[in-house]
Design an enzyme around this catalytic site. Structure first.
Site, short mmCIF file in Angstrom:
data_model
loop_
_atom_site.label_atom_id
_atom_site.label_comp_id
_atom_site.label_asym_id
_atom_site.label_seq_id
_atom_site.Cartn_x
_atom_site.Cartn_y
_atom_site.Cartn_z
N ARG A 1 0.87 -1.18 0.00
CA ARG A 1 0.00 0.00 0.00
C ARG A 1 0.90 1.23 0.00
O ARG A 1 1.56 1.51 1.00
CB ARG A 1 -0.86 -0.06 1.27
CG ARG A 1 -2.00 0.89 1.34
CD ARG A 1 -2.67 0.80 2.69
NE ARG A 1 -1.72 1.01 3.78
CZ ARG A 1 -1.48 0.13 4.75
NH1 ARG A 1 -2.11 -1.00 4.82
NH2 ARG A 1 -0.59 0.40 5.69
N HIS B 1 -2.28 3.87 5.77
CA HIS B 1 -3.40 2.96 6.05
C HIS B 1 -4.74 3.60 5.68
O HIS B 1 -5.55 3.01 4.97
CB HIS B 1 -3.37 2.58 7.53
CG HIS B 1 -4.53 1.77 7.98
ND1 HIS B 1 -4.68 0.44 7.64
CD2 HIS B 1 -5.62 2.10 8.71
CE1 HIS B 1 -5.81 -0.01 8.16
NE2 HIS B 1 -6.39 0.97 8.81
N TYR C 1 6.17 4.32 11.06
CA TYR C 1 6.51 2.90 11.14
C TYR C 1 7.14 2.31 9.88
O TYR C 1 7.42 1.13 9.84
CB TYR C 1 5.28 2.07 11.55
CG TYR C 1 4.06 2.27 10.67
CD1 TYR C 1 3.06 3.15 11.04
CD2 TYR C 1 3.92 1.59 9.47
CE1 TYR C 1 1.95 3.35 10.25
CE2 TYR C 1 2.81 1.78 8.66
CZ TYR C 1 1.83 2.66 9.07
OH TYR C 1 0.74 2.86 8.27
C1 LIG Z 1 -12.12 -7.23 14.53
C2 LIG Z 1 -11.33 -5.96 14.35
N1 LIG Z 1 -10.27 -5.72 15.16
C3 LIG Z 1 -9.56 -4.58 15.02
C4 LIG Z 1 -9.92 -3.66 14.08
C5 LIG Z 1 -9.13 -2.36 13.94
N2 LIG Z 1 -8.38 -2.36 12.67
C6 LIG Z 1 -8.85 -1.67 11.61
S1 LIG Z 1 -7.86 -1.85 10.28
C7 LIG Z 1 -6.77 -2.82 11.13
C8 LIG Z 1 -5.55 -3.38 10.44
C9 LIG Z 1 -5.91 -4.30 9.34
O1 LIG Z 1 -4.80 -4.70 8.60
P1 LIG Z 1 -4.91 -5.72 7.41
O2 LIG Z 1 -5.85 -6.82 7.75
O3 LIG Z 1 -3.54 -6.11 7.04
O4 LIG Z 1 -5.61 -4.90 6.25
P2 LIG Z 1 -5.12 -3.59 5.53
O5 LIG Z 1 -5.76 -2.43 6.25
O6 LIG Z 1 -3.65 -3.54 5.54
O7 LIG Z 1 -5.69 -3.70 4.17
C10 LIG Z 1 -7.20 -3.00 12.44
C11 LIG Z 1 -6.46 -3.80 13.45
C12 LIG Z 1 -11.04 -3.95 13.25
N3 LIG Z 1 -11.44 -3.13 12.29
N4 LIG Z 1 -11.72 -5.10 13.41
#
Ligand SMILES: Cc1ncc(C[n+]2csc(CCOP(=O)(O)OP(=O)(O)O)c2C)c(N)n1
Length: 413
Positions: free
Chosen positions: A292, A296, A305
């Protein structure tokens, strides 16, 4: 550590293992590729340091064997997707969107996922996958409605066969399995493709979904976009597995590891996985190794980071440029065609901008409309409470207006 056999047991005949001790399936064919699978730029890579890439060498590339119409379509979608990401991010700065999780750098995985599905199939996107949703044919404005904060979803999932964007990580994966399993029981020709990020693979729902998909041989494809970070948490803090695709083997389904910036490789691998699911072969886990380039979301500071150098390495492996270079070398695109595609993307962005700059006017009571198929008593009570409050407010306002009017008449104004 030295292993000591228990005394008296060394010569004892060992009982034949019961069936559940034996491997149920040969794990080797399920193992993912040793390196991410690639098609773009493969034959075009210089044979020796300093060797120049020629049209002839590009002609030998696997892309040369692909349908030119498909290659043009993939390119058009990538260019439009890149512009959509930029436009949506700009709209957050103007306060027109509450938040936008960009897929700049990840467009290839988004586009390939949408394009391998047939009309009757279902897409289960995460919050990041708006581009896949648009490429599947959902109105781009409706795709952004949730992120604008107006409504729960913004589009009718049944009309489009796209499940709502899932903000809780991985909760939509068991839904995809359930839908696919149900479709199979009913004899419907439906495949579900479910998307999540690398962080999503640490959620319990991911494991439950993969387990049941394999046990039921459900027609599902899981696409993990491994962009290296779950917000700020790097992949090595999520897993000790050799790759995310390796996780497939433990559940008894094939894992595929693909270059997530190579739209053609993804289209082929996801297409094979969809066909496998459609023809009764069961689920597949596909890991797309991508990056990406944006933070985020617009609310995140990625410089805290990750290093700028790391971003630059990935910028050099840009999915749009990767395909563009190949198509130029193959003579499928020229500079005029590229300009025309960019122009079309500009028009698309201008249309989206104009529509999002118009104020939305959602009805407050609609908040309750699409939560459950049959509203719970608690929800019905809340809806009734809101309706009564709004009615009382309206009556109060009308009463105040009338009183002001009387005062003005009495004072002769
Ligand atoms: C069940 C849950 N726990 C925590 C979160 C908070 N949260 C939002 S995005 C994120 C990181 C997600 O990373 P990834 O799965 O790698 O997806 P990316 O955003 O990199 O596409 C977190 C921990 C959430 N949305 N849902």
């Amino acid at each position: 550590m030295t292993v000591v056999e228990h005394q008296g047991q060394t010569d004892a005949p060992r009982p034949a293992p019961p069936p559940h001790w034996r491997p149920r399936t040969d794990p080797v064919p399920l193992l993912p590729d040793a390196e991410p699978y690639r098609l773009l730029g493969v034959a075009a890579a210089p044979a020796k340091p300093g060797a120049r890439r020629t049209k002839a060498s590009a002609k030998k590339s696997p892309a040369a064997a692909a349908d030119p119409a498909l290659l043009r379509r993939l390119y058009a979608e990538l260019v439009r997707g890149r512009r959509y990401n930029a436009q949506a991010t700009a709209l957050t700065r103007q306060g027109r969107l509450a938040v936008y999780p960009s897929t700049t750098g990840q467009e290839a995985a988004e586009i390939a996922a949408a394009l391998v599905l047939q009309d009757q199939d279902w897409l289960f996107p995460s919050y990041r996958d708006t581009l896949a949703v648009v490429a599947r044919g959902v109105d781009p404005l409706e795709t952004l409605t949730l992120l604008r904060g107006d409504k729960h979803t913004g589009y009718d999932p049944h009309a489009t066969r796209v499940a709502p964007l899932s903000t809780p990580l991985a909760t939509h994966l068991p839904h995809a399995v359930g839908l696919a399993h149900a479709a199979r029981l009913r004899g419907d020709d439906v495949v579900a493709l479910a998307m999540c990020g690398d962080g999503g693979t640490s959620e319990g729902d991911f494991h439950e979904a993969l387990n049941f998909a394999a046990v039921w041989q459900a027609p599902v494809v899981f696409l993990v976009q491994n962009n290296g970070y779950a917000i700020s948490v790097p992949l090595d803090k999520q897993t000790a597995a050799p790759s995310l695709a390796h996780k497939a083997v433990g559940y008894g389904m094939p894992g595929r590891l693909v270059d997530g910036n190579d739209v053609l490789a993804l289209h082929e691998v996801l297409g094979e996985a969809v066909l496998r699911a459609r023809t009764g072969g069961g689920p597949t886990l596909v890991e797309a190794v991508t990056y990406r380039l944006d933070a985020h979301t617009n609310a995140d500071d990625a410089t805290r980071y990750r290093e700028a150098e790391e971003v630059e390495v990935w910028r050099a492996h840009d999915p749009v440029r990767l395909l563009e270079r190949e198509l130029l070398a193959l003579g499928i695109l020229d500079e005029d065609a590229i300009d025309a595609e960019r122009e079309r993307a500009e028009e698309f962005a201008a249309g989206l901008r104009a529509r999002l700059n118009a104020d939305a006017d959602p009805h407050p009571e609609e908040l309750f409309a699409h939560v459950y198929a049959t509203p719970t008593p608690h929800l019905a009570e809340q809806a009734e409470q809101l309706r009564a409050e709004r009615e009382a407010e309206a009556e109060g306002a009308a009463h105040d207006d009338a009183a002001t009017h009387d005062d003005e008449r009495e004072s002769g104004r």
